[in-house]
Structure formats: C-alpha cells, structure tokens
Write an enzyme that holds these catalytic residues in place. Sequence first.
Site, mmCIF file in Angstrom:
data_model
loop_
_atom_site.group_PDB
_atom_site.id
_atom_site.type_symbol
_atom_site.label_atom_id
_atom_site.label_comp_id
_atom_site.label_asym_id
_atom_site.label_seq_id
_atom_site.Cartn_x
_atom_site.Cartn_y
_atom_site.Cartn_z
ATOM 1 N N ARG A 8 -14.753 -6.232 -0.962
ATOM 2 C CA ARG A 8 -14.123 -6.019 0.355
ATOM 3 C C ARG A 8 -13.466 -4.626 0.400
ATOM 4 O O ARG A 8 -12.797 -4.202 -0.533
ATOM 5 C CB ARG A 8 -13.073 -7.109 0.586
ATOM 6 C CG ARG A 8 -12.273 -6.970 1.900
ATOM 7 C CD ARG A 8 -10.975 -6.225 1.692
ATOM 8 N NE ARG A 8 -10.095 -6.269 2.861
ATOM 9 C CZ ARG A 8 -8.978 -5.570 2.981
ATOM 10 N NH1 ARG A 8 -8.581 -4.779 2.019
ATOM 11 N NH2 ARG A 8 -8.242 -5.667 4.064
ATOM 12 N N THR A 29 0.895 -1.177 0.000
ATOM 13 C CA THR A 29 0.000 0.000 0.000
ATOM 14 C C THR A 29 0.921 1.211 0.000
ATOM 15 O O THR A 29 2.098 1.075 0.346
ATOM 16 C CB THR A 29 -0.858 -0.013 1.292
ATOM 17 O OG1 THR A 29 -1.925 -0.942 1.137
ATOM 18 C CG2 THR A 29 -1.477 1.340 1.632
ATOM 19 N N GLY A 58 -1.032 -2.617 6.227
ATOM 20 C CA GLY A 58 -1.035 -3.920 6.885
ATOM 21 C C GLY A 58 -2.364 -4.615 6.687
ATOM 22 O O GLY A 58 -3.145 -4.227 5.803
ATOM 23 N N GLY A 112 -10.945 -2.222 2.797
ATOM 24 C CA GLY A 112 -9.984 -2.318 3.896
ATOM 25 C C GLY A 112 -9.970 -1.077 4.766
ATOM 26 O O GLY A 112 -10.919 -0.281 4.775
ATOM 27 N N ASP A 113 -8.875 -0.901 5.475
ATOM 28 C CA ASP A 113 -8.750 0.227 6.407
ATOM 29 C C ASP A 113 -8.336 1.525 5.711
ATOM 30 O O ASP A 113 -8.563 2.617 6.244
ATOM 31 C CB ASP A 113 -7.691 -0.098 7.473
ATOM 32 C CG ASP A 113 -6.324 -0.347 6.840
ATOM 33 O OD1 ASP A 113 -6.249 -1.151 5.873
ATOM 34 O OD2 ASP A 113 -5.338 0.260 7.280
HETATM 35 N N1 ASP Z 1 -4.178 -2.077 4.570
HETATM 36 C C1 ASP Z 1 -4.456 -2.497 3.217
HETATM 37 C C2 ASP Z 1 -5.782 -3.197 3.199
HETATM 38 O O1 ASP Z 1 -6.078 -3.951 4.109
HETATM 39 C C3 ASP Z 1 -3.429 -3.409 2.659
HETATM 40 C C4 ASP Z 1 -1.999 -3.063 2.950
HETATM 41 O O2 ASP Z 1 -1.710 -2.074 3.541
HETATM 42 O O3 ASP Z 1 -1.150 -3.847 2.582
HETATM 43 O O4 ASP Z 1 -6.527 -3.036 2.266
#
Ligand code: ASP
Length: 332
Positions: free
Chosen positions: A227, A199, A251, A229-230
Amino acid sequence: MKNIILSVIIIFSAITFNSCDSEKKQNKSPEYVLVIHGGAGRILKENISPEKEKQYILKLSEALASGAEILKNGGPSLDAVETAINILEDSPLFNAGKGAVFTEKGENEMDASIMDGRTLNAGAVAGVKTIKNPISAARKVMTNSKHVLLGGEGAEEFAAAVGLEIVEPAYFYTPEKWERFKKAKQKLQSKEKTEKHGTVGAVALDKHGNLAAGTSTGGMTMKMFGRIGDSPIIGAGTYANNNTCAVSATGHGEYFIRNVVAYDISALMEYKKWNLEKASDFVINEKLKSQNGSGGVITVDKDGNISMPFNTEGMFRGYINSNGEMRVLLYK
Ligand code: ASP
C-alpha cells in the site's frame, strides 16, 4: 552542533506547547520561516506521559533549530526541509525512518517526497525498506534522475548508487511500534478501531523567496503490504509553488489522495485568490471533515504566513521564523 544544542536549550525554555494555533499575527513579514509536523491523530495530554511530552518537544525543537540555522545563513528552503525531516526520521519517536510503523506482514515500508516551489521540480520514493533517510532519496530522485517517483527495489538500488546510506530492514524495528502493530492486529481481529496516524513533514520559505515542502512516513499501522499513501504523491501529501504556498500533509492517506489535498490548497489560492488560512482551513475542516477524512496540514505562503489546521485531537507541530518567533505545539 554545539550551536544547535544551545539554541534548542534556549528555545526550549521559551516554548509554549499547550495552546491553540490562532496565536499572534506577525506584524512584519518574516524573511524566512520553517514549519514542521510530526503527525496528527489521537494526541491527547492524558495519553502522553510528561517524560514523553518532553522528548517530543525537544526533538521537534531540535529539528526547527537545525533547519532555521540553514535559513538564517541564507541557505535554500530545500536544505532546511531535508535537514529538519532527517532529524525526525532518525528519531524513534515519529512514524518515519527509524520509527516507521509495521505493515500487516510485520515489515516497514516507507514513502517520502519533496518539492521545490521555485522550479516545480519534485522527487519521491515509495515502498522502500532499506533506505535510512527516505526524504534524502526523494531529493536525489528530483536532482539526479529524470523521474519524479521511484518505487521499491528500483528506488533502493538508485539510492545506493547515489551514495545514500542503506541499512538492514531490522534497523527500523522499534519495540514501541512493534507493540502498536501487535495491538492493532488484536484490535482488527476484534473489529475495534485502530489508531493509525503519525508522519513527519516540513515546509519552508527562505530569504530568496523560495518555498519547499517535504513529507516522510512509514504509512499506516497494519496497512496492506504494497500500500502506498499520500506522502509520496505530489499534490496529495506534498506540494510547493512559489506563486502560492508550500504544504505537507499528515492523516488518513486515502482521503488525502482522493482530495488532492496539498494541490487543492494551492489551487484555491491561485484561482480563487483565497488566503492561505482560508484555503487550508476549508480543505481540512470542511471538505475532508465532511468525508470523515482525518488529519492535518502545515503550510507557509510566499509572504511567510503560516497555517497548521487539523481535524484530529492533536498534531505534533511547530514553527520558527526570522522575527524570533518559535513555538512547538502538541494538542488542540
Ligand atoms: N498520510 C500517511 C499515510 O497515509 C499517514 C500519516 O500521515 O499518518 O501513509
């Protein structure tokens, strides 16, 4: 442009990229600071060829130099954050924009968010498939709409209406991420653990004392269709408040959402009066780690202190400030 290339070359020759984060403390509070990341995960020297390593370092350096140019000229932290992230989004090296990973359906669905620490305004997009630079769409949601988060087709229509570049979904195809997707699919069938991280994000303090944070991602390889994510969730993947700090996370998103990671770091500073390093280290290396939540954050506080903790093998990261300090780091 020439200036930027020149500074990248100068900077590149001065970069150290294989040491730990507990490097020298600044003696003088910097006037401006930019910190970036390009994802956390199983980033080990033995898994990255010297050629690839060079590419990562150059691209991260370019993003830092471009953002710093804005800050040096007195520009706003929001501009530095967006510009640095645009550069990483346009590179196939990172899991955002051009290099976004694939969902279980073999498509790219991207998320991004940005926050202004001065006003606490924020904007975000989620599940978008045709916006070339999702972080710019997030910024437009913040400035040109009365909402904070737009999803899917509505976000794409809005981005087109405000004049952002729209591309065919095929633009986001890269052979490397497609291979990763195919491998992840095979591993899933054989129930092996898959590698899912990557990311991009940036946090900045400008000469006017304003903080900003932004994050952009393709999410996680083989994520379910739909989906989110954060990264587009204000308080989870991104947060900025001039009274405390600016945070961008990377993450395993589900853990970052459940733990409201970015806001938690700010809240520990605001209510418990912890310093930036203590707050971010506690959340990443104690709280998340105890739940097996993998990842890291980049942070900068209102005084220009930075911290970049992660609980994975590595995290692509770097910083630059007005004291003339700049580093790009990949490994632990
Ligand atoms: N945090 C991101 C997500 O869960 C993925 C990542 O940061 O690698 O979508």
